[in-house]
Design a protein around this motif. Structure first.
Motif, PDB file in Angstrom:
ATOM      1  N   THR A 297       3.326  -4.109  -5.154  1.00 32.36           N
ATOM      2  CA  THR A 297       2.358  -4.709  -6.066  1.00 32.36           C
ATOM      3  C   THR A 297       1.721  -3.655  -6.954  1.00 32.36           C
TER       4      THR A 297
ATOM      5  N   SER B 188      -1.332  -4.303  -7.758  1.00 30.26           N
ATOM      6  CA  SER B 188      -2.744  -4.649  -7.518  1.00 30.26           C
ATOM      7  C   SER B 188      -3.542  -3.498  -6.925  1.00 30.26           C
ATOM      8  N   LYS B 189      -2.931  -2.683  -6.082  1.00 26.75           N
ATOM      9  CA  LYS B 189      -3.712  -1.728  -5.301  1.00 26.75           C
ATOM     10  C   LYS B 189      -3.682  -0.347  -5.950  1.00 26.75           C
TER      11      LYS B 189
ATOM     12  N   TYR C 156       0.818  -1.225   0.000  1.00 30.41           N
ATOM     13  CA  TYR C 156       0.000   0.000   0.000  1.00 30.41           C
ATOM     14  C   TYR C 156       0.848   1.271   0.000  1.00 30.41           C
TER      15      TYR C 156
HETATM   16  C1  LIG Z   1      -3.333  -6.919  -1.210  1.00 38.04           C
HETATM   17  C2  LIG Z   1      -2.031  -7.265  -0.591  1.00 38.04           C
HETATM   18  C3  LIG Z   1      -1.010  -7.807  -1.353  1.00 38.04           C
HETATM   19  C4  LIG Z   1      -1.210  -7.936  -2.821  1.00 38.04           C
HETATM   20  O1  LIG Z   1      -1.082  -9.182  -3.307  1.00 38.04           O
HETATM   21  P1  LIG Z   1      -0.988  -9.358  -4.888  1.00 38.04           P
HETATM   22  O2  LIG Z   1      -0.644 -10.799  -4.954  1.00 38.04           O
HETATM   23  O3  LIG Z   1       0.100  -8.466  -5.362  1.00 38.04           O
HETATM   24  O4  LIG Z   1      -2.314  -9.010  -5.468  1.00 38.04           O
HETATM   25  C5  LIG Z   1       0.211  -8.064  -0.768  1.00 38.04           C
HETATM   26  N1  LIG Z   1       0.410  -7.796   0.527  1.00 38.04           N
HETATM   27  C6  LIG Z   1      -0.546  -7.263   1.290  1.00 38.04           C
HETATM   28  C7  LIG Z   1      -0.267  -6.940   2.703  1.00 38.04           C
HETATM   29  C8  LIG Z   1      -1.797  -6.997   0.757  1.00 38.04           C
HETATM   30  O5  LIG Z   1      -2.755  -6.487   1.524  1.00 38.04           O
END
Ligand SMILES: *Cc1c(COP(=O)(O)O)cnc(C)c1O
Length: 364
Positions: free
Chosen positions: A220, A222-223, A194
């Protein structure tokens, strides 16, 4: 039909539950900290073009070293890092798994500090690495003294620090990270999933990498990048660390399509990150307005808020679900976690809570 118990599964996997955040079709999905803003359409078009062009050579294996992607990631994270410092995988979950494959495994242990990201202990189990649960100070804080004490007491091979911590939102100071590094001969992993949501001026562990060859910063797309479905995670570390990961990764683990999509997205970093400020504002709004409804909140440097004062988390979960809103019940007594969504989503969530009576919901 056989059940799991009938199979000759490894002892350390017996009785475990898989990762299981509910995936439900709802209007307001605020339960897994996704970026709820779709990626801008012009960027999506560029990604489609990149994918189309990658498809023309899809008969060949992809670049096993994903060199262009590593160059782009180095340019993105800055801190004078180069492609040699970077590594990527299918989500930072795979990054963490590769780290434990190389540095954990049978006979080795990883220290984490619950409540924390549930995948950390699940990946430990999957790699047969012993999970050692440390403890946090009041307010879920980690201090240099506390992490040093736990490392000296448990002598782990790997330490996981989640900064900011999921699900509590708690930041981790650079002093704490440096102290953990100094206290161990093992690997220290800082999970910065994050990082982009941190308040101005809060420094990343990237600034500690120079001269610390056992420190790994995991990130990541992802976020902040709104790229959760594409599965792209990465790390920054000493080049020796990436050499270790080459021993455990599967060859060609990043598909040509994944590489093309990630590179195209990184070419549009500014647009992809344009919503981060807005999400931060919605997070700050949750921090401000949840207390007005009678809940307690924990400070958050992420895109979610852990709030307390919930009489019956499960009942509140169900009541919100009836209103088409999905948030997360993590089993922390009297607490729930909600993702900061768009302004409209955050408004819908807060309005539903108000309708339900705020913190008096579920009181006897
Ligand atoms: C959401 C999150 C991830 C992300 O995982 P991805 O596999 O990259 O989607 C990683 N670490 C934490 C603490 C998270 O909350």
């Amino acid at each position: 039909m056989a059940s799991l118990a009938d199979l000759p599964i490894r002892d350390n996997l017996k009785g475990l539950s898989p990762y299981g955040a509910p995936q439900k079709e709802v209007r307001y999905a605020l339960n897994v900290n996704e970026n709820t803003h779709p990626i801008p359409e012009p960027v999506a078009h560029d990604i489609v073009e990149a994918l189309a062009s990658a498809l023309l050579t899809i008969n060949r294996y992809p670049d096993r070293e994903f060199t262009t992607l590593r160059e782009r990631l180095a340019a993105y994270v800055g801190h004078d890092l180069t492609a040699d410092n970077m590594w990527a995988a299918n989500g930072s979950n795979e990054i963490l798994q590769q780290i434990l494959q190389a540095f954990g495994g049978p006979g080795r242990s990883v220290l984490g500090f619950p409540p924390t990201y549930s995948m950390h202990s699940i990946i430990a189990a999957g790699t047969d690495t012993e999970w050692v649960a440390g403890e946090r100070a009041a307010g879920y804080e980690l201090t240099p003294e506390l992490v040093t004490e736990w490392i000296e007491k448990t002598n782990p091979d790997v330490v996981f620090l989640c900064a900011p911590n999921n699900p509590t939102g708690t930041p981790v100071s650079l002093e704490t990270i440096a102290a953990a590094y100094d206290a161990t001969d093992g690997i220290v992993v800082v999970d910065e999933a994050y990082a982009e949501f941190a308040p101005e001026g809060q420094l990343s562990a990237l600034s500690l990498l120079d001269g610390r060859e056992r420190l790994i910063v995991s990130r990541t797309m992802s976020k902040a990048f709104a790229f959760a479905g594409a599965r792209v995670g990465y790390l920054a570390a000493d080049p020796a660390v990436t050499d270790a990961l080459r021993l455990v990764r599967l060859p060609y683990h990043l598909s040509a399509l994944t590489q093309a999509a990630a590179i195209a997205a990184l070419d549009h970093t500014a647009e992809m990150l344009a919503m981060v400020d807005d999400i931060r504002r919605q997070r700050d709004r949750l921090l401000e307005e949840l207390p007005q409804l009678g809940f307690t909140v924990w400070p958050s440097s992420a895109n979610f808020v852990l709030f307390g004062g919930v009489h019956q988390p499960h009942a509140l979960f169900e009541a919100l679900l009836e209103r088409d809103i999905l948030i997360r019940d993590l089993g922390i007594p009297h607490h729930m976690r909600v993702t900061a969504g768009t302004e409209a989503e955050t408004t819908a969530f807060l309005a539903a809570l108000e309708q339900l009576g705020g913190a008096s919901f579920g009181a006897e």
